[in-house]
Scaffold this motif. Structure first.
Motif, mmCIF file in Angstrom:
data_model
loop_
_atom_site.group_PDB
_atom_site.id
_atom_site.type_symbol
_atom_site.label_atom_id
_atom_site.label_comp_id
_atom_site.label_asym_id
_atom_site.label_seq_id
_atom_site.Cartn_x
_atom_site.Cartn_y
_atom_site.Cartn_z
ATOM 1 N N PRO A 69 5.050 -92.557 22.516
ATOM 2 C CA PRO A 69 6.211 -92.584 21.610
ATOM 3 C C PRO A 69 5.859 -92.099 20.196
ATOM 4 N N GLN A 70 4.684 -92.473 19.714
ATOM 5 C CA GLN A 70 4.266 -92.046 18.384
ATOM 6 C C GLN A 70 3.996 -90.539 18.361
ATOM 7 N N ALA A 71 3.382 -90.024 19.411
ATOM 8 C CA ALA A 71 3.129 -88.583 19.498
ATOM 9 C C ALA A 71 4.454 -87.817 19.513
ATOM 10 N N ALA A 72 5.404 -88.323 20.282
ATOM 11 C CA ALA A 72 6.725 -87.677 20.354
ATOM 12 C C ALA A 72 7.430 -87.732 18.999
ATOM 13 N N ALA A 73 7.243 -88.834 18.278
ATOM 14 C CA ALA A 73 7.858 -88.951 16.957
ATOM 15 C C ALA A 73 7.278 -87.910 15.987
ATOM 16 N N GLU A 108 -4.824 -94.536 13.072
ATOM 17 C CA GLU A 108 -4.413 -95.132 11.795
ATOM 18 C C GLU A 108 -4.942 -94.331 10.608
ATOM 19 N N ASP A 109 -6.187 -93.853 10.724
ATOM 20 C CA ASP A 109 -6.754 -93.043 9.649
ATOM 21 C C ASP A 109 -5.979 -91.738 9.482
ATOM 22 N N ALA A 110 -5.637 -91.098 10.593
ATOM 23 C CA ALA A 110 -4.877 -89.847 10.524
ATOM 24 C C ALA A 110 -3.526 -90.087 9.859
ATOM 25 N N ASP A 111 -2.889 -91.165 10.238
ATOM 26 C CA ASP A 111 -1.606 -91.551 9.641
ATOM 27 C C ASP A 111 -1.747 -91.723 8.119
ATOM 28 N N ARG A 112 -2.776 -92.446 7.737
ATOM 29 C CA ARG A 112 -3.010 -92.717 6.314
ATOM 30 C C ARG A 112 -3.304 -91.436 5.543
ATOM 31 N N GLU A 168 0.721 -86.127 1.514
ATOM 32 C CA GLU A 168 2.084 -86.002 1.004
ATOM 33 C C GLU A 168 2.205 -86.599 -0.398
ATOM 34 N N ALA A 169 1.475 -87.680 -0.657
ATOM 35 C CA ALA A 169 1.492 -88.285 -1.995
ATOM 36 C C ALA A 169 0.915 -87.327 -3.035
ATOM 37 N N ALA A 170 0.017 -86.455 -2.585
ATOM 38 C CA ALA A 170 -0.582 -85.448 -3.466
ATOM 39 C C ALA A 170 0.296 -84.198 -3.562
ATOM 40 N N GLN A 171 1.533 -84.299 -3.038
ATOM 41 C CA GLN A 171 2.497 -83.193 -3.074
ATOM 42 C C GLN A 171 2.048 -81.991 -2.238
ATOM 43 N N ILE A 172 1.312 -82.260 -1.170
ATOM 44 C CA ILE A 172 0.886 -81.202 -0.257
ATOM 45 C C ILE A 172 1.701 -81.359 1.013
ATOM 46 N N LYS A 173 2.459 -80.340 1.343
ATOM 47 C CA LYS A 173 3.364 -80.386 2.492
ATOM 48 C C LYS A 173 2.591 -80.112 3.785
ATOM 49 N N PRO A 174 2.725 -81.000 4.773
ATOM 50 C CA PRO A 174 2.059 -80.778 6.060
ATOM 51 C C PRO A 174 2.553 -79.498 6.727
ATOM 52 N N ASP A 175 1.658 -78.864 7.467
ATOM 53 C CA ASP A 175 2.025 -77.680 8.238
ATOM 54 C C ASP A 175 1.880 -77.984 9.728
ATOM 55 N N VAL A 176 1.983 -76.967 10.547
ATOM 56 C CA VAL A 176 1.889 -77.143 11.998
ATOM 57 C C VAL A 176 0.549 -77.758 12.385
ATOM 58 N N ILE A 177 -0.517 -77.336 11.742
ATOM 59 C CA ILE A 177 -1.843 -77.871 12.055
ATOM 60 C C ILE A 177 -1.887 -79.366 11.740
ATOM 61 N N SER A 178 -1.355 -79.752 10.602
ATOM 62 C CA SER A 178 -1.343 -81.169 10.207
ATOM 63 C C SER A 178 -0.653 -82.002 11.276
ATOM 64 N N TYR A 179 0.559 -81.623 11.620
ATOM 65 C CA TYR A 179 1.325 -82.385 12.600
ATOM 66 C C TYR A 179 0.686 -82.330 13.985
ATOM 67 N N SER A 180 0.131 -81.192 14.360
ATOM 68 C CA SER A 180 -0.501 -81.078 15.678
ATOM 69 C C SER A 180 -1.681 -82.031 15.807
ATOM 70 N N CYS A 181 -2.413 -82.233 14.716
ATOM 71 C CA CYS A 181 -3.518 -83.199 14.735
ATOM 72 C C CYS A 181 -2.988 -84.600 14.991
ATOM 73 N N LEU A 182 -1.859 -84.944 14.361
ATOM 74 C CA LEU A 182 -1.269 -86.269 14.564
ATOM 75 C C LEU A 182 -0.749 -86.417 15.990
#
Length: 124
Positions: free
Chosen positions: A85-89, A50-54, A60-74
């Motif tokens: 299912p959430q990991a696949a999403a 939940e913290d990672a999601d938040r 993104e609210a700070a206008q910083i676009k996630p990269d591969v590292i960001s998504y890989s952490c999620l």
């Protein structure tokens, strides 16, 4: 400051990493992609879905676009917690954002599929 956020993340001291990230604007330093990625890594290491999601949302609210590292952490934290299912999403979102998943993301998904006894899903 990113060094401090990173060090606390590596030491599994997520709350301290958050405190340093929150302190940055008070000294006129805005958190950047690296700052948030360090924090996402801390969440992934600590299993804090939940913290990672938040934090991704704040990034993104700070206008910083996630990269591969960001998504890989999620992907990693969701897979680690058995939320396939959430990991696949998150993997799908990474691909929709025209990013190529890295070895961490693929390994996380494969391991989650194996633990869930759904090896057939690992190839998707």
């Amino acid at each position: 400051f990113n060094g401090l956020v990173h060090a606390f993340a590596r030491a599994n001291r997520t709350d301290d990493a958050v405190a340093w990230l929150r302190h940055m604007p008070s000294v006129r330093i805005e958190p950047c992609l690296e700052s948030y990625n360090c924090l996402l890594d801390a969440c992934a290491r600590g299993g804090r879905v939940e913290d990672a999601d938040r934090w991704l949302g704040e990034m993104e609210a700070a206008q910083i676009k996630p990269d591969v590292i960001s998504y890989s952490c999620l992907v990693h934290v969701c897979a680690r917690r058995g939320r396939l299912p959430q990991a696949a999403a998150w993997m799908g979102r990474m691909k929709r954002d025209a990013l190529v998943p890295d070895a961490i993301a693929y390994t996380s998904i494969i391991n989650a599929c194996a633990k869930a006894r759904q090896a057939d899903k690992a190839s998707h």
